[in-house]
Design a protein around this motif. Structure first.
Motif, mmCIF file in Angstrom:
data_model
loop_
_atom_site.group_PDB
_atom_site.id
_atom_site.type_symbol
_atom_site.label_atom_id
_atom_site.label_comp_id
_atom_site.label_asym_id
_atom_site.label_seq_id
_atom_site.Cartn_x
_atom_site.Cartn_y
_atom_site.Cartn_z
ATOM 1 N N PRO A 14 0.846 -1.210 0.000
ATOM 2 C CA PRO A 14 0.000 0.000 0.000
ATOM 3 C C PRO A 14 0.873 1.248 0.000
ATOM 4 N N LEU A 15 0.362 2.309 -0.622
ATOM 5 C CA LEU A 15 1.109 3.566 -0.672
ATOM 6 C C LEU A 15 1.001 4.318 0.660
ATOM 7 N N VAL A 16 2.139 4.776 1.157
ATOM 8 C CA VAL A 16 2.181 5.596 2.375
ATOM 9 C C VAL A 16 2.611 7.010 1.987
ATOM 10 N N ASN A 77 3.264 31.937 4.785
ATOM 11 C CA ASN A 77 3.260 31.445 6.160
ATOM 12 C C ASN A 77 1.833 31.442 6.725
ATOM 13 N N GLN A 78 1.342 30.234 7.032
ATOM 14 C CA GLN A 78 -0.036 30.083 7.518
ATOM 15 C C GLN A 78 -0.132 29.472 8.896
ATOM 16 N N GLY A 79 0.985 28.980 9.400
ATOM 17 C CA GLY A 79 0.959 28.302 10.686
ATOM 18 C C GLY A 79 0.868 26.795 10.525
ATOM 19 N N GLN A 80 1.211 26.109 11.618
ATOM 20 C CA GLN A 80 1.371 24.656 11.604
ATOM 21 C C GLN A 80 0.143 23.860 11.160
ATOM 22 N N PRO A 81 -1.049 24.109 11.740
ATOM 23 C CA PRO A 81 -2.195 23.280 11.336
ATOM 24 C C PRO A 81 -2.570 23.434 9.866
ATOM 25 N N LYS A 82 -2.523 24.661 9.340
ATOM 26 C CA LYS A 82 -2.868 24.841 7.930
ATOM 27 C C LYS A 82 -1.813 24.213 7.020
ATOM 28 N N ALA A 83 -0.557 24.322 7.414
ATOM 29 C CA ALA A 83 0.499 23.712 6.602
ATOM 30 C C ALA A 83 0.350 22.194 6.566
ATOM 31 N N LYS A 84 0.065 21.604 7.708
ATOM 32 C CA LYS A 84 -0.110 20.141 7.755
ATOM 33 C C LYS A 84 -1.341 19.721 6.942
ATOM 34 N N ASN A 85 -2.407 20.502 7.052
ATOM 35 C CA ASN A 85 -3.613 20.165 6.276
ATOM 36 C C ASN A 85 -3.362 20.312 4.775
ATOM 37 N N THR A 86 -2.567 21.304 4.394
ATOM 38 C CA THR A 86 -2.203 21.430 2.976
ATOM 39 C C THR A 86 -1.498 20.176 2.508
ATOM 40 N N GLY A 87 -0.593 19.676 3.349
ATOM 41 C CA GLY A 87 0.097 18.432 3.006
ATOM 42 C C GLY A 87 -0.863 17.267 2.880
ATOM 43 N N ILE A 88 -1.745 17.108 3.860
ATOM 44 C CA ILE A 88 -2.709 15.999 3.835
ATOM 45 C C ILE A 88 -3.580 16.075 2.581
ATOM 46 N N ASN A 89 -4.018 17.273 2.248
ATOM 47 C CA ASN A 89 -4.909 17.439 1.076
ATOM 48 C C ASN A 89 -4.218 17.117 -0.246
ATOM 49 N N ASN A 90 -2.912 16.981 -0.220
ATOM 50 C CA ASN A 90 -2.168 16.637 -1.444
ATOM 51 C C ASN A 90 -1.631 15.208 -1.416
ATOM 52 N N THR A 91 -2.095 14.410 -0.473
ATOM 53 C CA THR A 91 -1.638 13.024 -0.397
ATOM 54 C C THR A 91 -2.522 12.108 -1.241
ATOM 55 N N LYS A 92 -1.938 10.985 -1.633
ATOM 56 C CA LYS A 92 -2.690 9.971 -2.377
ATOM 57 C C LYS A 92 -2.661 8.618 -1.670
ATOM 58 N N GLY A 93 -1.950 8.524 -0.559
ATOM 59 C CA GLY A 93 -1.686 7.227 0.049
ATOM 60 C C GLY A 93 -2.865 6.595 0.771
ATOM 61 N N ASP A 94 -2.772 5.280 0.952
ATOM 62 C CA ASP A 94 -3.738 4.542 1.761
ATOM 63 C C ASP A 94 -3.511 4.832 3.246
ATOM 64 N N TYR A 95 -2.278 5.193 3.568
ATOM 65 C CA TYR A 95 -1.908 5.541 4.942
ATOM 66 C C TYR A 95 -1.133 6.864 4.897
ATOM 67 N N ILE A 96 -1.253 7.628 5.974
ATOM 68 C CA ILE A 96 -0.594 8.936 6.035
ATOM 69 C C ILE A 96 0.241 9.004 7.308
ATOM 70 N N SER A 167 3.432 8.575 14.513
ATOM 71 C CA SER A 167 2.111 8.069 14.138
ATOM 72 C C SER A 167 1.973 7.826 12.639
ATOM 73 N N VAL A 168 1.271 6.759 12.328
ATOM 74 C CA VAL A 168 0.813 6.466 10.973
ATOM 75 C C VAL A 168 -0.699 6.289 11.084
ATOM 76 N N ILE A 169 -1.460 6.931 10.197
ATOM 77 C CA ILE A 169 -2.915 6.852 10.310
ATOM 78 C C ILE A 169 -3.528 6.295 9.027
ATOM 79 N N ARG A 170 -4.639 5.637 9.208
ATOM 80 C CA ARG A 170 -5.387 5.098 8.072
ATOM 81 C C ARG A 170 -6.134 6.253 7.396
#
Length: 304
Positions: A14-16, A77-96, A167-170
């Motif tokens: 699976p893609l991580v 510069n948007q701050g930590q939560p927005k930066a992390k969410n930007t990353g998540i929104n650009n993921t394709k993996g089964d796990y993050i 952490s690794v999340i589904r």
């Protein structure tokens, strides 16, 4: 031959997706990226979100322009939560998964943690950590927290015992329970784990898969901000999910919050009356708390 093995692994594993949100961490960033690319688990992608860095981060990332597994996103510069969410929104993996830019992974991290997702009830897999200092000297600092597995909401309300970077999340956790709450600037991982814990089990491995760097100037030394946001996070969680929560553990969580806040303020600011009020508040909420009574005695003896 090794290339053939890697190619087969990438077709079957699976893609991580690994998110690195970074701000002015150019001096450490390459070490973090390399540690992920050198995983024994080969099917992965790295999303580096540059949260408006003003150092040499952009130059560091130029070395990965030709790497098809690395994606570099530069934002204001948007701050930590927005930066992390930007990353998540650009993921394709089964796990993050996540890695702070000043930390790095052990090469076996994903190979150790991914099999624990064979249980479909598990949404989050985390592990133990080791440490490194500013001079790249490795060491192990024993954990202060007790780690828990399974249904962990009660324990999580009292203490965030999940080292974030391990952490690794589904992906289904994100789809069902959301991403980081951008209302908070600190403690965003605790808020995430609390919400996930209502619908998912957590799994823990004692393997030290993550190397956490301890250095001067870390945001995590800001205890005032940490407690301000922790109180807001717990209050929001308890208010929104009250029917699902055990009232006894809610009281214990608030008691522990006020007692530990009093202890930390007394220790760092050498104050007495304000810490005394917080510790007494905690003891009144949970009169059977050994931690509270011991803290009260230490405060009165000037030994917090």
């Amino acid at each position: 031959m090794q290339d053939l093995i890697n190619s087969r692994n990438m077709q079957t594993q699976p893609l991580v997706s690994v998110v690195i949100a970074t701000y002015n961490m150019g001096q450490y960033l390459a070490q973090a990226v390399e540690s992920i690319l050198n995983q024994t688990w080969k099917n992965l992608e790295v999303i580096v979100v540059d949260d408006g860095s003003t150092d040499d981060t952009e130059q560091v990332m130029q070395a990965y322009q030709a790497n098809t597994r690395v994606y570099y996103l530069k934002t204001i510069n948007q701050g930590q939560p927005k930066a992390k969410n930007t990353g998540i929104n650009n993921t394709k993996g089964d796990y993050i998964a996540f890695c702070d830019a000043d930390d790095f992974w052990e090469p076996f991290k994903l190979e150790v943690q991914l099999p624990l997702f064979n249980n479909p009830a598990v949404g989050v897999v985390y592990s133990e950590v080791s440490n490194i200092d500013e001079q790249n000297r490795r060491y192990v600092r024993p954990a202060n927290e007790v780690r828990h597995s399974g249904q962990v909401t009660n324990q999580l309300m009292i203490e965030n015992f999940v080292p974030f970077g391990t952490s690794v999340i589904r992906r289904a956790c994100i789809e069902r329970n959301g991403v980081f709450d951008e209302e908070f600037r600190m403690g965003i991982d605790w808020d995430l784990w609390l919400r996930y814990s209502l619908d998912w089990e957590f799994a823990y491995t004692p393997e030290r898969t993550y190397v956490y760097r301890v250095w001067s100037g870390q945001m995590s030394t800001n205890y005032r901000g940490r407690y301000d946001f922790a109180i807001r996070i717990l209050n929001k969680f308890v208010t929104k999910h009250k029917p699902q929560l055990n009232p006894r553990y809610v009281r214990k969580a608030w008691a522990d919050m006020y007692i530990s806040k009093g202890v930390v303020y007394a220790r760092n600011e050498k104050r007495f009356w304000m810490p005394l009020q917080h510790i007494l508040h905690g003891v009144l909420l949970d009169p059977f708390t050994t931690y509270g009574w011991k803290s009260l005695i230490k405060l009165c003896l000037g030994r917090c």
